[in-house]
Every structure is written in C-alpha cells, then in structure tokens.
Scaffold this active site. Structure first.
Site, PDB file in Angstrom:
ATOM      1  N   ASP A   1       9.693 -13.131  43.920  1.00  0.00           N
ATOM      2  CA  ASP A   1       8.707 -12.707  44.900  1.00  0.00           C
ATOM      3  C   ASP A   1       8.788 -11.199  45.109  1.00  0.00           C
ATOM      4  O   ASP A   1       9.889 -10.663  45.314  1.00  0.00           O
ATOM      5  CB  ASP A   1       9.009 -13.448  46.217  1.00  0.00           C
ATOM      6  CG  ASP A   1       7.870 -13.365  47.197  1.00  0.00           C
ATOM      7  OD1 ASP A   1       7.421 -12.238  47.496  1.00  0.00           O
ATOM      8  OD2 ASP A   1       7.414 -14.420  47.653  1.00  0.00           O
TER       9      ASP A   1
ATOM     10  N   THR B   1     -14.842  -6.453  48.626  1.00  0.00           N
ATOM     11  CA  THR B   1     -15.066  -6.978  49.972  1.00  0.00           C
ATOM     12  C   THR B   1     -14.636  -5.984  51.060  1.00  0.00           C
ATOM     13  O   THR B   1     -14.929  -6.208  52.226  1.00  0.00           O
ATOM     14  CB  THR B   1     -14.347  -8.333  50.180  1.00  0.00           C
ATOM     15  OG1 THR B   1     -12.965  -8.165  49.894  1.00  0.00           O
ATOM     16  CG2 THR B   1     -14.910  -9.402  49.278  1.00  0.00           C
TER      17      THR B   1
ATOM     18  N   TYR C   1      -8.378 -11.043  54.487  1.00  0.00           N
ATOM     19  CA  TYR C   1      -8.118 -10.714  53.079  1.00  0.00           C
ATOM     20  C   TYR C   1      -8.513  -9.263  52.801  1.00  0.00           C
ATOM     21  O   TYR C   1      -7.711  -8.445  52.327  1.00  0.00           O
ATOM     22  CB  TYR C   1      -8.880 -11.680  52.160  1.00  0.00           C
ATOM     23  CG  TYR C   1      -8.925 -11.219  50.728  1.00  0.00           C
ATOM     24  CD1 TYR C   1      -7.759 -11.089  49.978  1.00  0.00           C
ATOM     25  CD2 TYR C   1     -10.138 -10.879  50.112  1.00  0.00           C
ATOM     26  CE1 TYR C   1      -7.797 -10.638  48.661  1.00  0.00           C
ATOM     27  CE2 TYR C   1     -10.188 -10.437  48.809  1.00  0.00           C
ATOM     28  CZ  TYR C   1      -9.013 -10.312  48.082  1.00  0.00           C
ATOM     29  OH  TYR C   1      -9.055  -9.853  46.784  1.00  0.00           O
TER      30      TYR C   1
ATOM     31  N   ASN D   1     -16.889  -8.924  40.859  1.00  0.00           N
ATOM     32  CA  ASN D   1     -16.550 -10.340  40.635  1.00  0.00           C
ATOM     33  C   ASN D   1     -16.163 -10.618  39.186  1.00  0.00           C
ATOM     34  O   ASN D   1     -17.034 -10.825  38.340  1.00  0.00           O
ATOM     35  CB  ASN D   1     -17.732 -11.226  41.049  1.00  0.00           C
ATOM     36  CG  ASN D   1     -17.899 -11.286  42.554  1.00  0.00           C
ATOM     37  OD1 ASN D   1     -17.980 -10.247  43.210  1.00  0.00           O
ATOM     38  ND2 ASN D   1     -17.934 -12.476  43.104  1.00  0.00           N
TER      39      ASN D   1
ATOM     40  N   LEU E   1     -17.713 -19.322  42.281  1.00  0.00           N
ATOM     41  CA  LEU E   1     -18.892 -19.851  41.595  1.00  0.00           C
ATOM     42  C   LEU E   1     -18.629 -20.165  40.118  1.00  0.00           C
ATOM     43  O   LEU E   1     -18.954 -21.251  39.633  1.00  0.00           O
ATOM     44  CB  LEU E   1     -20.021 -18.812  41.703  1.00  0.00           C
ATOM     45  CG  LEU E   1     -21.304 -19.174  40.965  1.00  0.00           C
ATOM     46  CD1 LEU E   1     -21.948 -20.407  41.590  1.00  0.00           C
ATOM     47  CD2 LEU E   1     -22.277 -17.994  40.976  1.00  0.00           C
TER      48      LEU E   1
HETATM   49  P1  NAD Z   1      -4.332 -14.727  40.687  1.00  0.00           P
HETATM   50  O1  NAD Z   1      -3.986 -15.538  41.885  1.00  0.00           O
HETATM   51  O2  NAD Z   1      -4.748 -15.432  39.453  1.00  0.00           O
HETATM   52  O3  NAD Z   1      -3.109 -13.759  40.321  1.00  0.00           O
HETATM   53  C1  NAD Z   1      -2.209 -13.281  41.289  1.00  0.00           C
HETATM   54  C2  NAD Z   1      -0.807 -13.443  40.730  1.00  0.00           C
HETATM   55  O4  NAD Z   1       0.142 -12.961  41.688  1.00  0.00           O
HETATM   56  C3  NAD Z   1      -0.439 -14.894  40.444  1.00  0.00           C
HETATM   57  O5  NAD Z   1       0.154 -14.995  39.166  1.00  0.00           O
HETATM   58  C4  NAD Z   1       0.537 -15.250  41.553  1.00  0.00           C
HETATM   59  O6  NAD Z   1       1.453 -16.250  41.147  1.00  0.00           O
HETATM   60  C5  NAD Z   1       1.198 -13.906  41.801  1.00  0.00           C
HETATM   61  N1  NAD Z   1       1.767 -13.766  43.153  1.00  0.00           N
HETATM   62  C6  NAD Z   1       1.182 -14.057  44.335  1.00  0.00           C
HETATM   63  N2  NAD Z   1       2.019 -13.771  45.350  1.00  0.00           N
HETATM   64  C7  NAD Z   1       3.141 -13.262  44.795  1.00  0.00           C
HETATM   65  C8  NAD Z   1       4.364 -12.779  45.318  1.00  0.00           C
HETATM   66  N3  NAD Z   1       4.588 -12.752  46.644  1.00  0.00           N
HETATM   67  N4  NAD Z   1       5.309 -12.342  44.462  1.00  0.00           N
HETATM   68  C9  NAD Z   1       5.103 -12.375  43.121  1.00  0.00           C
HETATM   69  N5  NAD Z   1       3.962 -12.821  42.568  1.00  0.00           N
HETATM   70  C10 NAD Z   1       2.995 -13.263  43.398  1.00  0.00           C
HETATM   71  O7  NAD Z   1      -5.448 -13.684  41.140  1.00  0.00           O
HETATM   72  P2  NAD Z   1      -6.341 -12.700  40.267  1.00  0.00           P
HETATM   73  O8  NAD Z   1      -7.741 -13.192  40.325  1.00  0.00           O
HETATM   74  O9  NAD Z   1      -5.714 -12.444  38.965  1.00  0.00           O
HETATM   75  O10 NAD Z   1      -6.267 -11.406  41.193  1.00  0.00           O
HETATM   76  C11 NAD Z   1      -5.300 -10.395  40.990  1.00  0.00           C
HETATM   77  C12 NAD Z   1      -5.405  -9.389  42.118  1.00  0.00           C
HETATM   78  O11 NAD Z   1      -6.732  -8.882  42.168  1.00  0.00           O
HETATM   79  C13 NAD Z   1      -5.117  -9.975  43.503  1.00  0.00           C
HETATM   80  O12 NAD Z   1      -4.392  -9.024  44.237  1.00  0.00           O
HETATM   81  C14 NAD Z   1      -6.508 -10.158  44.099  1.00  0.00           C
HETATM   82  O13 NAD Z   1      -6.512 -10.048  45.498  1.00  0.00           O
HETATM   83  C15 NAD Z   1      -7.274  -9.014  43.476  1.00  0.00           C
HETATM   84  N6  NAD Z   1      -8.719  -9.279  43.339  1.00  0.00           N
HETATM   85  C16 NAD Z   1      -9.163 -10.413  42.719  1.00  0.00           C
HETATM   86  C17 NAD Z   1     -10.545 -10.654  42.629  1.00  0.00           C
HETATM   87  C18 NAD Z   1     -11.074 -11.898  41.976  1.00  0.00           C
HETATM   88  O14 NAD Z   1     -12.228 -12.235  42.212  1.00  0.00           O
HETATM   89  N7  NAD Z   1     -10.306 -12.601  41.143  1.00  0.00           N
HETATM   90  C19 NAD Z   1     -11.459  -9.747  43.158  1.00  0.00           C
HETATM   91  C20 NAD Z   1     -10.954  -8.597  43.791  1.00  0.00           C
HETATM   92  C21 NAD Z   1      -9.581  -8.362  43.880  1.00  0.00           C
HETATM   93  N1  UFG Z   2     -21.261 -19.713  45.515  1.00  0.00           N
HETATM   94  C1  UFG Z   2     -22.012 -20.878  45.488  1.00  0.00           C
HETATM   95  N2  UFG Z   2     -21.388 -22.056  45.227  1.00  0.00           N
HETATM   96  C2  UFG Z   2     -20.042 -22.129  44.967  1.00  0.00           C
HETATM   97  C3  UFG Z   2     -19.275 -20.924  45.004  1.00  0.00           C
HETATM   98  C4  UFG Z   2     -19.913 -19.739  45.288  1.00  0.00           C
HETATM   99  O1  UFG Z   2     -23.223 -20.852  45.712  1.00  0.00           O
HETATM  100  O2  UFG Z   2     -19.523 -23.232  44.743  1.00  0.00           O
HETATM  101  C5  UFG Z   2     -21.939 -18.421  45.763  1.00  0.00           C
HETATM  102  C6  UFG Z   2     -21.426 -17.671  46.978  1.00  0.00           C
HETATM  103  O3  UFG Z   2     -22.119 -18.091  48.140  1.00  0.00           O
HETATM  104  C7  UFG Z   2     -21.703 -16.221  46.583  1.00  0.00           C
HETATM  105  C8  UFG Z   2     -21.541 -16.215  45.064  1.00  0.00           C
HETATM  106  O4  UFG Z   2     -21.675 -17.575  44.651  1.00  0.00           O
HETATM  107  O5  UFG Z   2     -23.038 -15.896  46.870  1.00  0.00           O
HETATM  108  C9  UFG Z   2     -20.176 -15.690  44.603  1.00  0.00           C
HETATM  109  O6  UFG Z   2     -19.152 -16.417  45.284  1.00  0.00           O
HETATM  110  P1  UFG Z   2     -17.633 -16.403  44.765  1.00  0.00           P
HETATM  111  O7  UFG Z   2     -16.870 -17.334  45.651  1.00  0.00           O
HETATM  112  O8  UFG Z   2     -17.585 -16.650  43.309  1.00  0.00           O
HETATM  113  O9  UFG Z   2     -17.190 -14.893  44.981  1.00  0.00           O
HETATM  114  P2  UFG Z   2     -17.129 -13.999  46.299  1.00  0.00           P
HETATM  115  O10 UFG Z   2     -18.036 -12.841  46.071  1.00  0.00           O
HETATM  116  O11 UFG Z   2     -17.334 -14.808  47.523  1.00  0.00           O
HETATM  117  O12 UFG Z   2     -15.607 -13.526  46.323  1.00  0.00           O
HETATM  118  C10 UFG Z   2     -14.904 -13.178  45.123  1.00  0.00           C
HETATM  119  C11 UFG Z   2     -13.404 -13.436  45.308  1.00  0.00           C
HETATM  120  C12 UFG Z   2     -12.793 -12.443  46.245  1.00  0.00           C
HETATM  121  C13 UFG Z   2     -13.115 -11.057  45.792  1.00  0.00           C
HETATM  122  C14 UFG Z   2     -14.616 -10.878  45.676  1.00  0.00           C
HETATM  123  C15 UFG Z   2     -14.939  -9.525  45.106  1.00  0.00           C
HETATM  124  O13 UFG Z   2     -13.195 -14.756  45.803  1.00  0.00           O
HETATM  125  O14 UFG Z   2     -11.387 -12.585  46.225  1.00  0.00           O
HETATM  126  O15 UFG Z   2     -15.146 -11.855  44.771  1.00  0.00           O
HETATM  127  O16 UFG Z   2     -16.314  -9.318  45.205  1.00  0.00           O
HETATM  128  F1  UFG Z   2     -12.625 -10.134  46.650  1.00  0.00           F
END
Ligand code: NAD
Ligand code: UFG
Length: 344
Positions: free
Chosen positions: A61, A130, A152, A181, A202
């Site tokens: 961690d 976000t 978040y 996204n 989505l």
């Molecule tokens: P993910 O959950 O697939 O990857 C995160 C990784 O971090 C995982 O492997 C998890 O096991 C590890 N982790 C979590 N807590 C931990 C801890 N305390 N110590 C060590 N490891 C830990 O998520 P992702 O989609 O790959 O996102 C990566 C980063 O990007 C995250 O910080 C997320 O907030 C950010 N982000 C993601 C999105 C998205 O839509 N996927 C959008 C914007 C920002």
């Molecule tokens: N949506 C649906 N049905 C679903 C899921 C999503 O209609 O089952 C819609 C949502 O209302 C939104 C769009 O699809 O309009 C995208 O939704 P997502 O849940 O795929 O993505 P978000 O934009 O809500 O959030 C994601 C990640 C966040 C990240 C953000 C960055 O979950 O962690 O993108 O823009 F920060």
C-alpha cells in the site's frame, strides 16, 4: 536512454497500458500496487507483450512508508514516478469520503515524502476532468475554474494543490494530467479494463452487454441540454493516454529547473452516450439494446477538453478514433469474458 521509473497503481487499467508503453520504450520499471482493484496477471501479460524482463513488482500500500522504501531501493536510483494508485468511483467517494481522502490525498503525501527522502522530485500525477465540476463553457481549458462537486474530484484537486506547493518550495518537476474518459484496450486484446462486479462506466457496460453478460444498457437520462439529450464526454483511447505519460515523463526529465504543469489529456471531441452506442454497433456489427432511465445522481451534462496545451507543451495529440476504441475494447472483452479472472 532508458530511465528507471516507479509506477504506483501500475497493475490497474491505465497503469498496465502505460507500463507496456514504457517497457517498449526501453525503460526499467518498479510497480507498487496492493491489487485492491487489479490483478498481478495484468503485469505478467504486460511483461510478456513487451518481450522484456525489466519490471519489478512490490506488492503493498502506498500509504505505508516501508513499502515505498522497499520500492525505491529495489532496482537502484529512481529517475521519475508516475502516480496512478488511487480510488476512482464517484458514488463510493460520496458514501465513504474518509477513505477517499486517506487513499488519494494521504497516499500522495506519503509518496511525495518518500520521493524527497530518496532524492527523486520528478512526478506525473493522475488527475481528472471532474475537477472542473459542472462547467458551462466548452471546450475546457486548464485555466478555467475548478469546482469539484464530489469527494473524488475534491481529493484529486487537493493533490494537485499539494504538488503545486511542492514545486514552489523546492525544485520539483510535476505534471498533473487531467484525464478525460479513457476507454478501449491494447490492440492485442491481452490487457484491458477489468471492473469488479457491475461496471460503473459506460464503455465496459456496453462491452458486457455485447458479450451477453448483461441484458441491456441503461442510458442515464435523455433530457440533458445536449444534441440528443444524453450526456457528452470526451472519450480517449487508453493507448493514447498511456503514450501521453511516456511523453510527459520525457518532457519533465528534460526540464532543468522546477516546473509544474497541468494538462488536459483528451481528444477535444465530445460524444453523447448514443454516439458511443452507435459507434460500437458500427465497429462490431452488433446491436446494443438499451432503455433510457432516470439521470444518475452526480452526473454532469458535458465534459470536453481543449487539448491544445498538451499539443503545445508536449507535442502530443490523441490519434486513435472511436472505431479503434470500440474495436480494441471489444477484442479484449471477447478474449477475456471474465477479465483476468480466468485464462484467456
Ligand atoms: P484502476 O483502479 O484500474 O487502477 C488503480 C490501481 O491502483 C489499481 O491497480 C489498484 O489496485 C491500485 N491501488 C489503489 N489503492 C492503492 C493503494 N493504497 N496502494 C497501492 N495501490 C493502490 O484505475 P485506473 O482507471 O487505471 O485509474 C488510474 C488513476 O487515474 C486513478 O488515480 C484514477 O483516479 C485516475 N483517473 C482515472 C480515470 C478513469 O476514467 N479510469 C479518469 C480520470 C482519472
Ligand atoms: N452512462 C450511462 N449508462 C451507464 C454508465 C454511464 O448512460 O451504464 C453515461 C453517464 O451518465 C455519462 C456517460 O455515460 O453521461 C459517461 O459515464 P461514465 O460513468 O463512463 O464516466 P464519467 O464521466 O461519469 O466518469 C469517468 C470516471 C471518473 C473520471 C471521469 C473523467 O468514472 O473516475 O470519467 O471524466 F474522473
């Protein structure tokens, strides 16, 4: 020349794709991950795809200094850090804010302290679109107001601010990347997004409907002030996002003095939920049945990047189309119907 890079959260969705890009670019990696939301199998496949053996895994961690100490010592001096580890579910952050502040902010603080201790002050941080909250003007530029509306996004903005303060206090080189996204997968279909349980997002929901794991997609609201009433987002292929990290790190490592960058990482194109459904149907020849239901609490109508700053500073732009996002995400889903939990 290859650098030695520490990657927190490297087994996750974005981290695993980035590890592959970095290995292919000749870097040596140390990954710290507690596998809270991922599987070691992702890293095994990353190494296999890269055909290199240059990745050390430290399971633990990031909030534990001893874990980070072990990681910093495991391969020799670290040149830079990419910090993905964190929690990302918006709804969960509303239900359990303390956990988000602990993992996302405290985890980043412990990491920064370990970096100082080990003389490494070069960091790429995963932030999010976000942080802009519920904006009214588009496309979004980095200098526009931030007004996060859930814990978040608040934790991510707080980390950005902590890192800016570090850059002012001493010679840190930091890039906060505000991802839009990310979707899709590596074109091999060997690594991809592997959500636990019912997908929040989505794109994985669509691929699971296509695979017959779920019956129908629920479209959350069709009464937003958008072209077809459904929410608009800026979807980016995860490989474009992964490449942006490699370019950002190269850029930071070339900076002679303290620098603090904040960059949007998106395509600049806004797509509605129905655009994505249609795009997926066109790319795969499948039909995605859906129902329109109530808006999802906390959703904003639209997020769409202005990606110009990343182009100017890094020379990076997203290259891959919606068709490629759908094709590659579908290839991953088909080859791994249960994600990493069963052999491909
Ligand atoms: P993910 O959950 O697939 O990857 C995160 C990784 O971090 C995982 O492997 C998890 O096991 C590890 N982790 C979590 N807590 C931990 C801890 N305390 N110590 C060590 N490891 C830990 O998520 P992702 O989609 O790959 O996102 C990566 C980063 O990007 C995250 O910080 C997320 O907030 C950010 N982000 C993601 C999105 C998205 O839509 N996927 C959008 C914007 C920002
Ligand atoms: N949506 C649906 N049905 C679903 C899921 C999503 O209609 O089952 C819609 C949502 O209302 C939104 C769009 O699809 O309009 C995208 O939704 P997502 O849940 O795929 O993505 P978000 O934009 O809500 O959030 C994601 C990640 C966040 C990240 C953000 C960055 O979950 O962690 O993108 O823009 F920060």
């Amino acid at each position: 020349m290859g650098q030695r890079i520490l990657i927190t959260g490297g087994a996750g969705f974005i981290g695993s794709h980035t590890c592959l890009v970095l290995l292919e670019a000749g870097h040596e990696l140390v990954v710290v991950d507690n596998f809270d939301n991922s599987s070691p199998e992702a890293l095994r496949r990353v190494e296999e795809l890269s055909e290199r053996s240059a990745l050390t895994v430290v399971e633990g961690d990031i909030r534990q200094p001893l874990v980070l100490d072990q990681a910093f010592r495991s391969r020799g001096a670290i040149d830079g850090v990419i910090h993905f580890a964190g929690l990302k579910a918006v709804g969960e952050s509303v239900a359990d804010p303390l956990r988000y502040w602990d993992v996302n902010l405290n985890g980043s603080r412990v990491l920064a302290a370990a970096m100082e201790q080990h003389g490494c002050r070069t960091l790429v941080f995963s932030s999010t679109s976000t942080v802009y909250g519920e904006p009214e003007q588009f496309p979004l530029r980095e200098d526009m107001t931030t007004a996060p509306v859930h814990p978040y996004a608040q934790t991510k903005l707080a980390v950005e601010q902590m890192l800016e303060a570090l850059c002012r206090s001493s010679s840190w080189r930091v890039a906060c990347l505000r991802y839009f996204n990310p979707v899709g997968a590596h074109p091999s279909g060997q690594i991809g997004e592997d959500p636990l349980g019912v997908p929040n997002n989505l794109f994985p929901f669509i691929t699971q409907v296509a695979a017959g794991r779920r019956d129908r997609l629920q479209v959350f609201g069709d009464d937003y002030p958008t072209n077809d009433g459904t929410g608009i987002r800026d979807y980016i292929h995860v490989m474009d996002l992964a490449e942006a990290h490699a370019v950002t790190l190269d850029h930071l490592l070339q900076q002679p003095v303290s620098s603090c960058l904040t960059l949007n990482i998106g395509t600049g194109t806004g797509l509605s939920v129905l655009d994505v459904v249609k795009g997926f149907e066109t790319a795969t020849g499948l039909t995605i049945p859906f129902d329109v239901v109530e808006r999802r609490p906390g959703d904003v109508p639209r997020l769409q990047a202005c990606p110009e700053q990343a182009k100017t500073v890094l020379g990076w732009t997203a290259r891959r189309s919606l068709q490629e996002m759908c094709r590659d995400g579908w290839a991953w889903q088909q080859a791994n119907p249960m994600g990493y939990r069963q052999p491909a």
